[in-house]
Design a protein around this motif. Sequence first.
Motif, PDB file in Angstrom:
ATOM      1  N   MET A 133      36.070  10.791   7.923  1.00  0.00           N
ATOM      2  CA  MET A 133      36.540  10.680   6.544  1.00  0.00           C
ATOM      3  C   MET A 133      35.803   9.607   5.762  1.00  0.00           C
ATOM      4  O   MET A 133      35.706   9.685   4.543  1.00  0.00           O
ATOM      5  N   THR A 134      35.340   8.560   6.428  1.00  0.00           N
ATOM      6  CA  THR A 134      34.795   7.421   5.691  1.00  0.00           C
ATOM      7  C   THR A 134      33.290   7.259   5.871  1.00  0.00           C
ATOM      8  O   THR A 134      32.641   6.601   5.063  1.00  0.00           O
ATOM      9  N   VAL A 136      41.066   7.717   1.117  1.00  0.00           N
ATOM     10  CA  VAL A 136      41.278   8.877   1.989  1.00  0.00           C
ATOM     11  C   VAL A 136      42.584   8.778   2.776  1.00  0.00           C
ATOM     12  O   VAL A 136      42.881   9.644   3.609  1.00  0.00           O
ATOM     13  N   GLU A 189      45.611   9.385   2.454  1.00  0.00           N
ATOM     14  CA  GLU A 189      46.696  10.367   2.505  1.00  0.00           C
ATOM     15  C   GLU A 189      46.278  11.696   3.110  1.00  0.00           C
ATOM     16  O   GLU A 189      47.022  12.666   3.074  1.00  0.00           O
ATOM     17  N   THR A 190      45.072  11.758   3.664  1.00  0.00           N
ATOM     18  CA  THR A 190      44.648  13.015   4.279  1.00  0.00           C
ATOM     19  C   THR A 190      45.255  13.171   5.665  1.00  0.00           C
ATOM     20  O   THR A 190      45.666  12.198   6.299  1.00  0.00           O
ATOM     21  N   ARG A 191      45.290  14.444   6.109  1.00  0.00           N
ATOM     22  CA  ARG A 191      45.885  14.704   7.411  1.00  0.00           C
ATOM     23  C   ARG A 191      45.002  14.143   8.533  1.00  0.00           C
ATOM     24  O   ARG A 191      45.484  13.744   9.574  1.00  0.00           O
ATOM     25  N   THR A 192      43.679  14.117   8.280  1.00  0.00           N
ATOM     26  CA  THR A 192      42.761  13.576   9.290  1.00  0.00           C
ATOM     27  C   THR A 192      43.097  12.124   9.610  1.00  0.00           C
ATOM     28  O   THR A 192      43.137  11.717  10.770  1.00  0.00           O
ATOM     29  N   ILE A 193      43.339  11.346   8.564  1.00  0.00           N
ATOM     30  CA  ILE A 193      43.638   9.928   8.784  1.00  0.00           C
ATOM     31  C   ILE A 193      44.997   9.773   9.461  1.00  0.00           C
ATOM     32  O   ILE A 193      45.183   8.900  10.316  1.00  0.00           O
ATOM     33  N   HIS A 218      52.934   5.510   4.400  1.00  0.00           N
ATOM     34  CA  HIS A 218      52.294   6.761   4.787  1.00  0.00           C
ATOM     35  C   HIS A 218      52.637   7.194   6.203  1.00  0.00           C
ATOM     36  O   HIS A 218      52.695   8.370   6.501  1.00  0.00           O
TER      37      HIS A 218
END
Lengths: 501, 125
Positions: free
Chosen positions: A196-197, A212, A214-218, A285
Motif C-alpha cells: 500500500m505504501t 491508506v 482505511e483500506t482492507r489491506t492495511i 480503525h
Amino acid sequence: MIEALSHNMTASDPWLILLVVVPLLSAPLCILLRSGIAAWSVATAVSWVVFAIALYLLNTVMESGTMIYRIGGWDAPWGIEYRLDAVGAFVIVIVAAIGAVVMPYARQSVAAEIPAERHYLFYAMMMLNLSGLLGIAVTGDAFNLFVFLEISSLSTYVLISLGSDRRALTAAYRYLIMGTLGATFYIIGVGLMYQMTGTLNISDLATIMPAVAETRTILAAMAFLTVGISLKIALFPLHTWLPNAYTFAPSVVTIFIAATATKVAVYILLRIVFTVFGQVDIFAHFPIQPVLMVMAIAAMFLASLSAIWQENVKRMMAYSSVAQIGYMVLGVALATETGLTGSIVHLFNHAIMKGAAFMAIGAIIFATGAVTIKDLEGIGRRMPLTMAAFVVAGLSLIGVPLTVGFISKWQLVSASLELNMWPLAALIVLSSLLAIVYVWRIFEVAYLRQPHITEHNPKIVPLSMLIPTWILALAGIYFGANATFTLDVAHAAARQLMGGL
Amino acid sequence: MAELQDLLGLVNYWVFIVLMMVGFYVVIAQGNLIKKVVGLNIFQVSVFVFYISMGKVDGGSAPILDEAVKIYSNPLPHVLILTAIVVGVATTALALALVVRINRAYGTIEEDAIQAIEHDEEDLA
C-alpha cells in the motif's frame, strides 16, 4: 538553532551501527578461538563495550534528540536507516545492561551446566543473540527489523536446546515452530504495508499511512502484525512456548532471554502501534485496544494462577513472566502517556527483577542442583545471601513499595484512574495478590522449614555469580526508591511515542 | 466479466493464500516433527510467492537497465525475498538438527509419543 538541529538530524553517528556490528563480529571470533575461556573473555569484554556504547547513545538521545545512521551513505527511504529515539535508547540500555551483568555470571554457571567442548559455541550464540536484540531496537527499517528478529530468535533456539534435560530439545523445537510462525506473520504484515505504501522505512511508513489507513489491506496487515508480534511477546494465550523454554534452558540463557527477549518484542509492538500507525487514529480503525486489554488481563490472572500451582521454581517464574508481560501490554492498550510510561518503565523494572530472580535460582541450581520447591526446604538458612537476593526480587514481583515492581504498578494504576477505569485499577491490585501467593510459597519453604540433614552441604556459590545477582537485586531497590531517572526516560519515550515520533 | 478477470488476475494471491493455509494447517495438525517442518516450509514459501507477485508491474520487464524498456518491475521485493529465503533455510536446517537430536534423545519423532514420555517424567519428578 534550527540549523544546528537539522544538522544533528542528518549527521550519521557511527556508534549506532557499531552497537550492532561489534557483538555480531565477535560471534565468529568466538568460534575461531575454539576455546571456552577465550570466547568467554571476548564475550564479556564485548558485552561491556556494548553497554558503554548504549549508555553513550542514551545520553546523547536524551540531550539532543533522535539519532540517525545511514547505511552506506544512502538517504532514507532508499537506504536502510538506523534511527534511535528515546524508546529505542531505553531498550538498548536494558538489553546491554543485562548482557553486561550476565556475562561474568555465565562462566561458572555455564561450566557447570554445559559440556566444555561446546562453551565457545555457547558464547558465539550469546553474542549473536545480543546483536540481534540490539539491532531490533536501533533499526529504522521494518524489513531489517525482521532480519534482526530472526538472528536473535534462531540463536535463542540454539541456546535453549543446550539445556541439560532432554526436554530442552522439545522446548526449543516448539519455540522454533511458534517463533517462526510469529516472524512470518510479521513479514506478511510488512509486505501488505509495503504493497500500500511502497516503503519499508518506519518513519516513511508513518508519513504515508494516514492516506491508506482505511483500506482492507492495511487492516489485514495490522491483524498479521499484532498476532505475529504477540507470539514473540508470549502474550496470553500465545505464550505456550515460554514456560518450557525458560524451564529447561541453561540458567544463563533463562536469565538473559527472560530479561530481554520479550521486552524487545514489546518494543516492536510499541513501534508498530505508536510509530508506524502514529498519525492514524489506530484505535478507531482497528479493535486492537479491547483485544490487547482482555489478553493482558487474562495473562495477569491466569498465568499468575498457573504459577501458584507449579512445583518447578523456574517454571513458576516463567509463568510469572507471562503475567508480568500482561502488565506491559496493559499499558500499551491504555494508550495514554501515563500508561505507556508504566509499560516502558516496566520493561526495565521487570528485566531487573526477573534477572535477579533467575540469577538466584541459577546460583541455587549451581550449588545444590535443586529445581523443585520441595528441594528448597530450608535453603534460606543454607544459602542466606543468594536467597536474600531472591527475596528482594520476589517482593518486587509482588509490587511492594521501595522495589521497582511498585513503580510500574503505581504508574499503571494511576493511568487507569486517569481514565476513570476503577475496575481496571482494582484488577491490577488484585492480580498482585496472586503474586503474593506464589512468591510466598517459595519464602515459606525456604525460611520456615528445616533443611534436610542427611544432604551434604551445598557448593559455595562463587563471587562471580553472587555479585551479578546482587547488582541486579540492589538495582531493584535503588530504582525502586529513586525512580526519577527511569521514570524520566520512560516518560520522555512515552511522550515521543504519543506525539507520533 | 470484469469480476472474473479480477479473480483470475489475482491468481498469484489466491495461490499465496491457499499455500499459506495448507502450510499453517500442516504445522498445527501434523504430529510428526519432520512433517511440521515441511508445513513450516510451505508456509514460508507462500510468503515468498506473495512478495514476488507484489513486485510485478503490469507490462513491466525485468529490472535491468535497457534503453528499449520503459517500464520495469519492482526489484525490491525480490531482493527482500532473497534474504527471507536465507532465513528460511537457516530455520529449516536448525529445525531438522533439533529433530535429529530429539530422535536420539527420545527414540521417536511423533509428538504424541514424546508428550507421553514427558508426561511420565513429570510424574516421577
